[in-house]
Scaffold this motif. Structure first.
Motif, PDB file in Angstrom:
ATOM      1  N   ALA A  64      29.724  32.686  25.368  1.00  0.00           N
ATOM      2  CA  ALA A  64      28.976  33.241  26.494  1.00  0.00           C
ATOM      3  C   ALA A  64      29.366  34.697  26.737  1.00  0.00           C
ATOM      4  O   ALA A  64      28.505  35.550  27.004  1.00  0.00           O
ATOM      5  N   ALA A  65      30.660  35.006  26.632  1.00  0.00           N
ATOM      6  CA  ALA A  65      31.115  36.388  26.821  1.00  0.00           C
ATOM      7  C   ALA A  65      30.539  37.293  25.739  1.00  0.00           C
ATOM      8  O   ALA A  65      30.101  38.416  26.026  1.00  0.00           O
ATOM      9  N   ASN A  66      30.522  36.809  24.513  1.00  0.00           N
ATOM     10  CA  ASN A  66      29.961  37.613  23.425  1.00  0.00           C
ATOM     11  C   ASN A  66      28.460  37.822  23.597  1.00  0.00           C
ATOM     12  O   ASN A  66      27.941  38.896  23.276  1.00  0.00           O
ATOM     13  N   LYS A  67      27.762  36.827  24.131  1.00  0.00           N
ATOM     14  CA  LYS A  67      26.329  36.973  24.401  1.00  0.00           C
ATOM     15  C   LYS A  67      26.104  38.038  25.475  1.00  0.00           C
ATOM     16  O   LYS A  67      25.216  38.876  25.350  1.00  0.00           O
ATOM     17  N   ARG A  68      26.933  38.004  26.521  1.00  0.00           N
ATOM     18  CA  ARG A  68      26.818  39.026  27.574  1.00  0.00           C
ATOM     19  C   ARG A  68      27.160  40.412  27.019  1.00  0.00           C
ATOM     20  O   ARG A  68      26.524  41.404  27.367  1.00  0.00           O
ATOM     21  N   ALA A  69      28.159  40.483  26.145  1.00  0.00           N
ATOM     22  CA  ALA A  69      28.541  41.761  25.544  1.00  0.00           C
ATOM     23  C   ALA A  69      27.413  42.307  24.679  1.00  0.00           C
ATOM     24  O   ALA A  69      27.129  43.506  24.703  1.00  0.00           O
ATOM     25  N   ARG A  70      26.779  41.445  23.907  1.00  0.00           N
ATOM     26  CA  ARG A  70      25.656  41.874  23.059  1.00  0.00           C
ATOM     27  C   ARG A  70      24.525  42.440  23.923  1.00  0.00           C
ATOM     28  O   ARG A  70      23.953  43.481  23.610  1.00  0.00           O
ATOM     29  N   ALA A  71      24.219  41.784  25.029  1.00  0.00           N
ATOM     30  CA  ALA A  71      23.170  42.274  25.931  1.00  0.00           C
ATOM     31  C   ALA A  71      23.560  43.634  26.510  1.00  0.00           C
ATOM     32  O   ALA A  71      22.717  44.530  26.632  1.00  0.00           O
ATOM     33  N   SER A  72      24.833  43.793  26.840  1.00  0.00           N
ATOM     34  CA  SER A  72      25.310  45.071  27.369  1.00  0.00           C
ATOM     35  C   SER A  72      25.172  46.174  26.320  1.00  0.00           C
ATOM     36  O   SER A  72      24.693  47.274  26.612  1.00  0.00           O
ATOM     37  N   GLN A  73      25.574  45.871  25.085  1.00  0.00           N
ATOM     38  CA  GLN A  73      25.453  46.853  24.007  1.00  0.00           C
ATOM     39  C   GLN A  73      23.997  47.187  23.728  1.00  0.00           C
ATOM     40  O   GLN A  73      23.653  48.346  23.511  1.00  0.00           O
ATOM     41  N   ASP A  74      23.134  46.171  23.730  1.00  0.00           N
ATOM     42  CA  ASP A  74      21.713  46.411  23.492  1.00  0.00           C
ATOM     43  C   ASP A  74      21.096  47.298  24.572  1.00  0.00           C
ATOM     44  O   ASP A  74      20.135  48.015  24.317  1.00  0.00           O
ATOM     45  N   ALA A  75      21.687  47.254  25.780  1.00  0.00           N
ATOM     46  CA  ALA A  75      21.211  48.093  26.884  1.00  0.00           C
ATOM     47  C   ALA A  75      21.860  49.482  26.849  1.00  0.00           C
ATOM     48  O   ALA A  75      21.627  50.303  27.731  1.00  0.00           O
ATOM     49  N   GLY A  76      22.706  49.734  25.847  1.00  0.00           N
ATOM     50  CA  GLY A  76      23.306  51.053  25.692  1.00  0.00           C
ATOM     51  C   GLY A  76      24.624  51.249  26.410  1.00  0.00           C
ATOM     52  O   GLY A  76      25.106  52.369  26.538  1.00  0.00           O
ATOM     53  N   ARG A  77      25.224  50.154  26.896  1.00  0.00           N
ATOM     54  CA  ARG A  77      26.509  50.253  27.587  1.00  0.00           C
ATOM     55  C   ARG A  77      27.614  49.731  26.674  1.00  0.00           C
ATOM     56  O   ARG A  77      27.572  48.573  26.264  1.00  0.00           O
ATOM     57  N   PRO A  78      28.603  50.552  26.356  1.00  0.00           N
ATOM     58  CA  PRO A  78      29.713  50.069  25.527  1.00  0.00           C
ATOM     59  C   PRO A  78      30.476  48.979  26.268  1.00  0.00           C
ATOM     60  O   PRO A  78      30.551  48.988  27.499  1.00  0.00           O
ATOM     61  N   CYS A  79      30.999  48.020  25.526  1.00  0.00           N
ATOM     62  CA  CYS A  79      31.696  46.922  26.174  1.00  0.00           C
ATOM     63  C   CYS A  79      32.786  46.371  25.275  1.00  0.00           C
ATOM     64  O   CYS A  79      32.910  46.741  24.101  1.00  0.00           O
ATOM     65  N   LYS A  80      33.541  45.447  25.842  1.00  0.00           N
ATOM     66  CA  LYS A  80      34.642  44.828  25.131  1.00  0.00           C
ATOM     67  C   LYS A  80      34.830  43.427  25.695  1.00  0.00           C
ATOM     68  O   LYS A  80      34.699  43.211  26.900  1.00  0.00           O
ATOM     69  N   VAL A  81      35.155  42.461  24.821  1.00  0.00           N
ATOM     70  CA  VAL A  81      35.488  41.106  25.242  1.00  0.00           C
ATOM     71  C   VAL A  81      36.982  40.910  25.035  1.00  0.00           C
ATOM     72  O   VAL A  81      37.498  41.150  23.944  1.00  0.00           O
ATOM     73  N   LEU A  82      37.668  40.488  26.083  1.00  0.00           N
ATOM     74  CA  LEU A  82      39.085  40.183  26.004  1.00  0.00           C
ATOM     75  C   LEU A  82      39.255  38.683  26.260  1.00  0.00           C
ATOM     76  O   LEU A  82      38.649  38.143  27.189  1.00  0.00           O
ATOM     77  N   VAL A  83      40.072  38.027  25.445  1.00  0.00           N
ATOM     78  CA  VAL A  83      40.280  36.593  25.571  1.00  0.00           C
ATOM     79  C   VAL A  83      41.741  36.344  25.914  1.00  0.00           C
ATOM     80  O   VAL A  83      42.639  36.794  25.188  1.00  0.00           O
ATOM     81  N   TRP A  84      41.992  35.646  27.007  1.00  0.00           N
ATOM     82  CA  TRP A  84      43.329  35.357  27.483  1.00  0.00           C
ATOM     83  C   TRP A  84      44.104  34.643  26.385  1.00  0.00           C
ATOM     84  O   TRP A  84      43.629  33.678  25.792  1.00  0.00           O
ATOM     85  N   GLY A  85      45.294  35.149  26.092  1.00  0.00           N
ATOM     86  CA  GLY A  85      46.161  34.529  25.096  1.00  0.00           C
ATOM     87  C   GLY A  85      45.856  34.885  23.662  1.00  0.00           C
ATOM     88  O   GLY A  85      46.497  34.383  22.755  1.00  0.00           O
ATOM     89  N   GLU A  86      44.884  35.736  23.415  1.00  0.00           N
ATOM     90  CA  GLU A  86      44.545  36.152  22.055  1.00  0.00           C
ATOM     91  C   GLU A  86      44.659  37.665  21.956  1.00  0.00           C
ATOM     92  O   GLU A  86      44.443  38.380  22.911  1.00  0.00           O
ATOM     93  N   TYR A  87      44.971  38.127  20.740  1.00  0.00           N
ATOM     94  CA  TYR A  87      45.089  39.570  20.507  1.00  0.00           C
ATOM     95  C   TYR A  87      43.953  40.073  19.698  1.00  0.00           C
ATOM     96  O   TYR A  87      43.413  39.420  18.877  1.00  0.00           O
TER      97      TYR A  87
END
Length: 65
Positions: A42-65
């Motif tokens: 779901a976070a990656n889907k939201r990030a893709r929509a943000s990127q498609d709208a021209g806004r840079p984004c990043k997904v951070l996952v708790w406990g992962e690097y």
């Protein structure tokens, strides 16, 4: 925040919430799931929509690097 992220980068955090996992963005939680992988998708889907709208984004996952 690193200088690489810049002030205008949208951040989606996948973190534990209410006994499961959720996507946090600007203090609001959405896409609640018992399954971490579902919340990550779901976070990656939201990030893709943000990127498609021209806004840079990043997904951070708790406990992962």
């Amino acid at each position: 925040m690193s200088s690489r992220d810049g002030p205008d980068r949208t951040i989606f955090n996948v973190s534990p919430h209410d006994g499961g996992w959720a996507v946090e963005h600007e203090g609001l939680f959405s896409d609640h799931s018992r399954d971490k992988e579902v919340a990550k998708a779901a976070a990656n889907k939201r990030a893709r929509a943000s990127q498609d709208a021209g806004r840079p984004c990043k997904v951070l996952v708790w406990g992962e690097y």
